[in-house]
Design a protein around this motif. Structure first.
Motif, mmCIF file in Angstrom:
data_model
loop_
_atom_site.group_PDB
_atom_site.id
_atom_site.type_symbol
_atom_site.label_atom_id
_atom_site.label_comp_id
_atom_site.label_asym_id
_atom_site.label_seq_id
_atom_site.Cartn_x
_atom_site.Cartn_y
_atom_site.Cartn_z
ATOM 1 N N MET A 1 0.849 -1.162 0.000
ATOM 2 C CA MET A 1 0.000 0.000 0.000
ATOM 3 C C MET A 1 0.894 1.224 0.000
ATOM 4 O O MET A 1 1.934 1.245 0.658
ATOM 5 N N TYR A 2 0.481 2.247 -0.732
ATOM 6 C CA TYR A 2 1.211 3.512 -0.787
ATOM 7 C C TYR A 2 0.392 4.604 -0.132
ATOM 8 O O TYR A 2 -0.790 4.771 -0.449
ATOM 9 N N ASP A 3 1.029 5.358 0.756
ATOM 10 C CA ASP A 3 0.335 6.483 1.367
ATOM 11 C C ASP A 3 0.451 7.707 0.457
ATOM 12 O O ASP A 3 1.067 7.643 -0.616
ATOM 13 N N VAL A 4 -0.126 8.808 0.870
ATOM 14 C CA VAL A 4 -0.192 9.988 0.015
ATOM 15 C C VAL A 4 1.184 10.561 -0.322
ATOM 16 O O VAL A 4 1.356 11.186 -1.357
ATOM 17 N N MET A 5 2.181 10.312 0.497
ATOM 18 C CA MET A 5 3.532 10.801 0.216
ATOM 19 C C MET A 5 4.410 9.756 -0.473
ATOM 20 O O MET A 5 5.590 9.968 -0.679
ATOM 21 N N GLY A 6 3.831 8.607 -0.824
ATOM 22 C CA GLY A 6 4.572 7.571 -1.533
ATOM 23 C C GLY A 6 5.245 6.559 -0.630
ATOM 24 O O GLY A 6 5.944 5.672 -1.104
ATOM 25 N N GLY A 7 5.032 6.679 0.681
ATOM 26 C CA GLY A 7 5.576 5.684 1.607
ATOM 27 C C GLY A 7 4.842 4.369 1.450
ATOM 28 O O GLY A 7 3.660 4.345 1.105
ATOM 29 N N THR A 8 5.517 3.270 1.674
ATOM 30 C CA THR A 8 4.910 1.959 1.486
ATOM 31 C C THR A 8 4.621 1.266 2.810
ATOM 32 O O THR A 8 5.311 1.462 3.798
ATOM 33 N N VAL A 9 3.572 0.460 2.765
ATOM 34 C CA VAL A 9 3.189 -0.385 3.895
ATOM 35 C C VAL A 9 2.931 -1.773 3.315
ATOM 36 O O VAL A 9 2.057 -1.940 2.460
ATOM 37 N N ASP A 10 3.691 -2.761 3.735
ATOM 38 C CA ASP A 10 3.486 -4.132 3.277
ATOM 39 C C ASP A 10 2.390 -4.793 4.096
ATOM 40 O O ASP A 10 2.368 -4.673 5.324
ATOM 41 N N GLU A 11 1.486 -5.482 3.419
ATOM 42 C CA GLU A 11 0.404 -6.233 4.047
ATOM 43 C C GLU A 11 -0.315 -5.430 5.137
ATOM 44 O O GLU A 11 -0.328 -5.820 6.312
ATOM 45 N N PRO A 12 -0.937 -4.310 4.749
ATOM 46 C CA PRO A 12 -1.606 -3.468 5.753
ATOM 47 C C PRO A 12 -2.840 -4.144 6.346
ATOM 48 O O PRO A 12 -3.575 -4.833 5.655
ATOM 49 N N ASP A 13 -3.038 -3.924 7.640
ATOM 50 C CA ASP A 13 -4.248 -4.418 8.290
ATOM 51 C C ASP A 13 -5.342 -3.355 8.120
ATOM 52 O O ASP A 13 -5.068 -2.254 7.628
ATOM 53 N N PRO A 14 -6.594 -3.667 8.472
ATOM 54 C CA PRO A 14 -7.684 -2.702 8.270
ATOM 55 C C PRO A 14 -7.440 -1.346 8.939
ATOM 56 O O PRO A 14 -7.775 -0.308 8.359
ATOM 57 N N GLU A 15 -6.843 -1.328 10.111
ATOM 58 C CA GLU A 15 -6.582 -0.042 10.787
ATOM 59 C C GLU A 15 -5.562 0.785 10.011
ATOM 60 O O GLU A 15 -5.696 2.003 9.873
#
Length: 97
Positions: free
Chosen positions: A1-15
């Motif tokens: 998942m990519y946030d608005v600034m382009g940072g990544t989150v692998d396998e994000p949970d619902p929160e």
């Protein structure tokens, strides 16, 4: 998942998905969206105002689709489907192509 600034989150949970979606409040012309990409290549991108883009850049035969005015809870539901790999349920929606 990519946030608005382009940072990544692998396998994000619902929160985490909720928090990333909340980040759209800081969107600007250079950073207009957040997105979730499945390992299959399918991606949901969300822009301010509820614009949702559904695409798979690896599938040239399938045109990208869009929906407008999609509510926050529906976006989160679709993120959950994509994270679970339920591509067919998302593809079955009334995308404008």
């Amino acid at each position: 998942m990519y946030d608005v600034m382009g940072g990544t989150v692998d396998e994000p949970d619902p929160e985490t998905m909720r928090r990333v979606l909340d980040g759209l409040a800081q969107a600007d012309d250079e950073h207009p969206d957040v997105s979730l990409t499945h390992e299959s290549g399918w991606c949901l991108s969300v822009f301010g105002g509820g614009l949702l883009l559904w695409e798979n850049p690896d599938e040239e035969a399938v045109a990208p689709g869009e929906m407008r005015n999609v509510g926050r809870e529906e976006i989160l539901r679709l993120f959950g489907l994509l994270a679970a790999g339920d591509i067919s349920s998302i593809e079955a929606l009334p995308w404008q192509r």
